[in-house]
Write a protein that holds these residues in place. Structure first.
Motif, PDB file in Angstrom:
ATOM      1  N   LEU A 127       0.821  -1.210   0.000  1.00 22.23           N
ATOM      2  CA  LEU A 127       0.000   0.000   0.000  1.00 22.23           C
ATOM      3  C   LEU A 127       0.857   1.263   0.000  1.00 22.23           C
ATOM      4  CD1 LEU A 127      -2.883  -1.172   2.344  1.00 22.23           C
ATOM      5  CD2 LEU A 127      -2.777  -1.210  -0.166  1.00 22.23           C
ATOM      6  N   LYS A 128       2.003   1.240   0.683  1.00 23.85           N
ATOM      7  CA  LYS A 128       2.907   2.395   0.628  1.00 23.85           C
ATOM      8  C   LYS A 128       3.471   2.561  -0.781  1.00 23.85           C
ATOM      9  CE  LYS A 128       4.366   2.889   5.411  1.00 23.85           C
ATOM     10  NZ  LYS A 128       5.479   2.828   6.364  1.00 23.85           N
ATOM     11  N   LEU A 129       3.794   1.446  -1.431  1.00 22.65           N
ATOM     12  CA  LEU A 129       4.284   1.526  -2.800  1.00 22.65           C
ATOM     13  C   LEU A 129       3.199   2.087  -3.724  1.00 22.65           C
ATOM     14  CD1 LEU A 129       6.313   1.065  -5.057  1.00 22.65           C
ATOM     15  CD2 LEU A 129       5.585  -1.343  -5.122  1.00 22.65           C
ATOM     16  N   ALA A 130       1.977   1.594  -3.585  1.00 21.72           N
ATOM     17  CA  ALA A 130       0.871   2.093  -4.421  1.00 21.72           C
ATOM     18  C   ALA A 130       0.673   3.591  -4.214  1.00 21.72           C
ATOM     19  CB  ALA A 130      -0.409   1.325  -4.113  1.00 21.72           C
ATOM     20  N   ASP A 131       0.711   4.047  -2.964  1.00 15.25           N
ATOM     21  CA  ASP A 131       0.554   5.479  -2.676  1.00 15.25           C
ATOM     22  C   ASP A 131       1.710   6.290  -3.247  1.00 15.25           C
ATOM     23  OD1 ASP A 131      -1.814   4.920  -1.344  1.00 15.25           O
ATOM     24  OD2 ASP A 131      -0.925   5.074   0.664  1.00 15.25           O
ATOM     25  N   ALA A 132       2.930   5.764  -3.131  1.00 14.84           N
ATOM     26  CA  ALA A 132       4.104   6.480  -3.649  1.00 14.84           C
ATOM     27  C   ALA A 132       4.047   6.594  -5.174  1.00 14.84           C
ATOM     28  CB  ALA A 132       5.386   5.772  -3.213  1.00 14.84           C
ATOM     29  N   LEU A 133       3.628   5.529  -5.841  1.00 13.24           N
ATOM     30  CA  LEU A 133       3.494   5.581  -7.299  1.00 13.24           C
ATOM     31  C   LEU A 133       2.397   6.556  -7.710  1.00 13.24           C
ATOM     32  CD1 LEU A 133       3.949   1.802  -8.180  1.00 13.24           C
ATOM     33  CD2 LEU A 133       5.573   3.675  -8.591  1.00 13.24           C
ATOM     34  N   HIS A 134       1.302   6.560  -6.966  1.00 16.14           N
ATOM     35  CA  HIS A 134       0.214   7.502  -7.246  1.00 16.14           C
ATOM     36  C   HIS A 134       0.717   8.941  -7.117  1.00 16.14           C
ATOM     37  CE1 HIS A 134      -3.865   9.023  -7.546  1.00 16.14           C
ATOM     38  NE2 HIS A 134      -3.614   9.765  -6.465  1.00 16.14           N
ATOM     39  N   ALA A 135       1.499   9.221  -6.066  1.00 19.45           N
ATOM     40  CA  ALA A 135       2.043  10.567  -5.851  1.00 19.45           C
ATOM     41  C   ALA A 135       2.973  10.979  -6.993  1.00 19.45           C
ATOM     42  CB  ALA A 135       2.781  10.637  -4.513  1.00 19.45           C
ATOM     43  N   LEU A 136       3.637  10.007  -7.615  1.00 22.66           N
ATOM     44  CA  LEU A 136       4.515  10.285  -8.755  1.00 22.66           C
ATOM     45  C   LEU A 136       3.751  10.317 -10.078  1.00 22.66           C
ATOM     46  CD1 LEU A 136       7.558   7.956  -7.950  1.00 22.66           C
ATOM     47  CD2 LEU A 136       7.521  10.454  -7.837  1.00 22.66           C
ATOM     48  N   ASN A 137       2.452  10.041 -10.020  1.00 17.62           N
ATOM     49  CA  ASN A 137       1.631   9.902 -11.224  1.00 17.62           C
ATOM     50  C   ASN A 137       2.208   8.816 -12.142  1.00 17.62           C
ATOM     51  OD1 ASN A 137      -0.624  10.499 -12.784  1.00 17.62           O
ATOM     52  ND2 ASN A 137       0.470  12.029 -13.993  1.00 17.62           N
ATOM     53  N   ALA A 138       2.642   7.726 -11.508  1.00 17.36           N
ATOM     54  CA  ALA A 138       3.264   6.610 -12.214  1.00 17.36           C
ATOM     55  C   ALA A 138       2.310   5.421 -12.178  1.00 17.36           C
ATOM     56  CB  ALA A 138       4.602   6.248 -11.565  1.00 17.36           C
ATOM     57  N   ARG A 139       1.523   5.262 -13.208  1.00 19.66           N
ATOM     58  CA  ARG A 139       0.552   4.166 -13.269  1.00 19.66           C
ATOM     59  C   ARG A 139       1.258   2.827 -13.372  1.00 19.66           C
ATOM     60  NH1 ARG A 139      -4.487   4.222 -15.441  1.00 19.66           N
ATOM     61  NH2 ARG A 139      -4.623   2.601 -13.876  1.00 19.66           N
ATOM     62  N   ASP A 140       0.801   1.868 -12.571  1.00 23.95           N
ATOM     63  CA  ASP A 140       1.306   0.496 -12.642  1.00 23.95           C
ATOM     64  C   ASP A 140       0.117  -0.421 -12.396  1.00 23.95           C
ATOM     65  OD1 ASP A 140       2.343  -2.118 -11.914  1.00 23.95           O
ATOM     66  OD2 ASP A 140       4.304  -1.143 -11.828  1.00 23.95           O
ATOM     67  N   PRO A 141      -0.474  -0.961 -13.456  1.00 20.52           N
ATOM     68  CA  PRO A 141      -1.682  -1.779 -13.307  1.00 20.52           C
ATOM     69  C   PRO A 141      -1.516  -2.964 -12.357  1.00 20.52           C
ATOM     70  CG  PRO A 141      -1.333  -1.238 -15.610  1.00 20.52           C
ATOM     71  CD  PRO A 141      -0.108  -0.776 -14.859  1.00 20.52           C
ATOM     72  N   HIS A 142      -0.350  -3.594 -12.332  1.00 21.11           N
ATOM     73  CA  HIS A 142      -0.099  -4.737 -11.450  1.00 21.11           C
ATOM     74  C   HIS A 142      -0.203  -4.309  -9.988  1.00 21.11           C
ATOM     75  CE1 HIS A 142       1.708  -8.529 -10.111  1.00 21.11           C
ATOM     76  NE2 HIS A 142       2.644  -7.841  -9.459  1.00 21.11           N
ATOM     77  N   VAL A 143       0.471  -3.235  -9.634  1.00 19.72           N
ATOM     78  CA  VAL A 143       0.450  -2.737  -8.254  1.00 19.72           C
ATOM     79  C   VAL A 143      -0.947  -2.228  -7.892  1.00 19.72           C
ATOM     80  CG1 VAL A 143       1.397  -1.006  -6.667  1.00 19.72           C
ATOM     81  CG2 VAL A 143       2.914  -2.200  -8.270  1.00 19.72           C
ATOM     82  N   GLU A 144      -1.587  -1.500  -8.798  1.00 21.53           N
ATOM     83  CA  GLU A 144      -2.918  -0.941  -8.529  1.00 21.53           C
ATOM     84  C   GLU A 144      -3.946  -2.050  -8.283  1.00 21.53           C
ATOM     85  OE1 GLU A 144      -3.693   1.613 -11.863  1.00 21.53           O
ATOM     86  OE2 GLU A 144      -2.075   2.996 -11.299  1.00 21.53           O
ATOM     87  N   GLU A 145      -3.909  -3.102  -9.106  1.00 22.11           N
ATOM     88  CA  GLU A 145      -4.857  -4.209  -8.934  1.00 22.11           C
ATOM     89  C   GLU A 145      -4.637  -4.908  -7.594  1.00 22.11           C
ATOM     90  OE1 GLU A 145      -6.418  -8.277 -11.154  1.00 22.11           O
ATOM     91  OE2 GLU A 145      -4.387  -7.549 -11.595  1.00 22.11           O
TER      92      GLU A 145
END
Length: 189
Positions: A159-177
């Motif tokens: 969840l920290k990784l997902a939030d950090a990627l979101h803050a970078l506007n870095a979409r990652d479908p694997h992490v998001e799912e």
């Protein structure tokens, strides 16, 4: 606390003994090492996958958690953060990434700069003893939701990784799912 991501364009000429390191997992949000510069970055030809076992941070030897590694994926852009570090920081990073990760040379695109710069990324290849390999999204989510290690819960890592990627506007479908599935499992518990 980490300095904000910068867009300094002086990255093409770095001091002797300094190196760029690309972070795509916990190196994005858990910065426990000194750095000279931090900038949004990307590498080409790699994608994140929760296929690496964590026996020392987000799990135990008897019940490993799952953390990200990179897998080759032609034409895929993996977004993250690059750090300019002194050579002596590698001792700390090598210890932190000891559970199956190896340094890999890679070209890093710093922000939107051209051309890319040479750097290092830590990758846990399939032949390392902690590699767990692929599983269905449901299996990965259940595993991550239940694992715990000395550094905390496995779901906290995700969840920290997902939030950090979101803050970078870095979409990652694997992490998001996986984040959506794990949030649902935690909510149901």
């Amino acid at each position: 606390m980490a300095e904000p991501v910068t867009a300094d364009r002086s990255h093409n000429s770095i001091a002797p003994g300094c190196h760029w390191v690309f972070g795509y997992g916990s190196l994005i949000y858990k910065v426990d090492f000194p750095f000279l510069q931090r900038i949004e970055a990307s590498i080409c030809g790699w994608e994140r996958r929760f296929w690496q076992g964590s026996h020392d941070h987000r799990g135990t030897p008897d019940a490993p958690g799952r953390v990200v590694t990179l897998m080759p994926a032609p034409a895929v852009i993996c977004k993250g953060v690059a750090y300019l570090i002194d050579q002596n920081v590698f001792e700390h990073l090598d210890h932190r990434e000891k559970n199956g990760y190896r340094q890999h040379r890679v070209d890093i695109r710093l922000g939107s700069a051209e051309p890319p710069v040479p750097g290092v990324v830590y990758v846990a290849p399939e032949d390392n003893p902690a590699f767990l390999g692929p599983a269905t999204s449901a299996e990965l989510a259940a595993h991550i939701a239940g694992a715990m290690g000395p550094s905390g819960s496995n779901h906290d890592y995700l969840l920290k990784l997902a939030d950090a990627l979101h803050a970078l506007n870095a979409r990652d479908p694997h992490v998001e799912e996986l984040a959506a599935l794990v949030r649902e499992l935690i909510h149901q518990a």
